[in-house]
Write a protein that holds these residues in place. Structure first.
Motif, short mmCIF file in Angstrom:
data_model
loop_
_atom_site.label_atom_id
_atom_site.label_comp_id
_atom_site.label_asym_id
_atom_site.label_seq_id
_atom_site.Cartn_x
_atom_site.Cartn_y
_atom_site.Cartn_z
N ASP A 26 11.01 25.67 3.92
CA ASP A 26 10.50 24.30 3.79
C ASP A 26 9.02 24.24 3.47
O ASP A 26 8.57 23.39 2.69
N LEU A 29 8.66 24.98 -0.19
CA LEU A 29 9.21 23.91 -1.01
C LEU A 29 8.23 22.74 -1.10
O LEU A 29 8.09 22.10 -2.15
N ASP A 34 7.26 19.12 -9.07
CA ASP A 34 8.58 18.65 -9.46
C ASP A 34 9.35 19.66 -10.30
O ASP A 34 10.58 19.74 -10.24
N ASN A 37 10.60 22.39 -7.72
CA ASN A 37 11.62 21.90 -6.80
C ASN A 37 13.02 21.87 -7.39
O ASN A 37 14.02 21.89 -6.66
#
Length: 273
Positions: A26, A29, A34, A37
């Motif tokens: 996490d 991430l 964008d 991800n």
């Protein structure tokens, strides 16, 4: 989430799957932009594609996404393709050459070392253990490294990638008879009739895994198969597995694994054969 999964089998063939994982911690991430991800550069569904093609294969698969660390890169960070565009041990860009991290969030050298210890080392320790186990059982081991990639990536290669890209580092990583089996199936009239094309030691000559472990004189053979993803799935989001399409390419893949297994069972690969 475990770093890797191992399925132990009785065959002399080991399926390496370093790029099918989608797990990103996490905290990492949250540092991706964008582009990052989306996790576009995944070997989507690679485990499913090879499942059941040969009874008794050992599988060693990484669950960590390649954007965290690439388990098929030299841990020292040395490029296998000098002068060509590629991604690094801990990638900073996608296969399209686009940054995947938020500004200032790319991994530092210390972080790269940490990720290597957490993810790269354990995966390869597991792979080494399975190679040793299989070799002790049969007298040799055959590592078949499973990969897939989008068909068109101008940043990495020109034009459309063939369905089958076979890599043996110009024949150095496996017995010539193993290479011949794979080549015969992939270049066969049946493959051509199915719309499949192939190249041997083209853009992908075998990654670090293939080159590192492939030592035929020591009884360890390695070969890489890079599949163009149009052969079994949608190449854009949502990257769906297409069973009717995949079943066509599973046939030659099954032939490859079974014929290599038959060669191995004949004891032709014994070091003193």
């Amino acid at each position: 989430m475990t770093v890797f999964d191992v399925i132990e089998g009785h065959s002399p063939i080991i399926l390496g799957q370093p790029h099918g994982g989608t797990y990103v911690p996490d905290d990492l991430l949250a540092r991706m932009n964008d582009v990052g991800n989306v996790l576009e550069d995944t070997d989507w569904h690679i485990t499913k594609l090879y499942d059941g093609l040969l009874d008794g294969t050992t599988v060693v698969k990484s669950n960590i996404h390649r954007y965290v660390i690439d388990c098929n890169r030299d841990p020292a960070g040395v490029s296998l393709y000098p002068g060509q565009n590629t991604t690094t041990l801990c990638p900073t860009t996608s296969f399209d050459g686009v940054n995947i991290w938020l500004d200032g969030q790319a991994p530092s050298e210390d972080e790269i070392l940490e990720r290597r210890a957490l993810y790269h080392v354990p995966y390869h320790k597991a792979l080494e253990e399975q190679i040793s186990r299989v070799k002790a059982k049969h007298g040799y081991a055959i590592l078949y490294d499973c990969h897939s990639i989008r068909s068109n990536i101008p940043f990495l290669f020109e034009g459309e990638l063939p369905i089958f890209s076979i890599g043996t580092n110009l024949g150095a990583t496996c017995d010539a008879r193993i290479e011949a089996i794979v080549k015969k199936v992939c270049f066969s009239d049946d493959a051509k009739a199915s719309g499949f094309d192939a190249v041997l030691n083209g853009r992908f000559k075998g990654g670090w895994t293939t080159r590192h472990y492939g030592q035929p004189d020591q009884g360890v053979h390695a070969i890489q198969m890079e599949l163009a993803q149009r052969a079994y799935m949608l190449e854009q989001a949502p990257w769906s597995y297409l069973p009717d399409v995949a079943n066509k390419v599973r046939q030659p893949l099954s032939q490859i694994l079974n014929q290599i297994n038959d060669l191995a069972r004949s004891d032709a690969l014994q070091p003193d054969a």
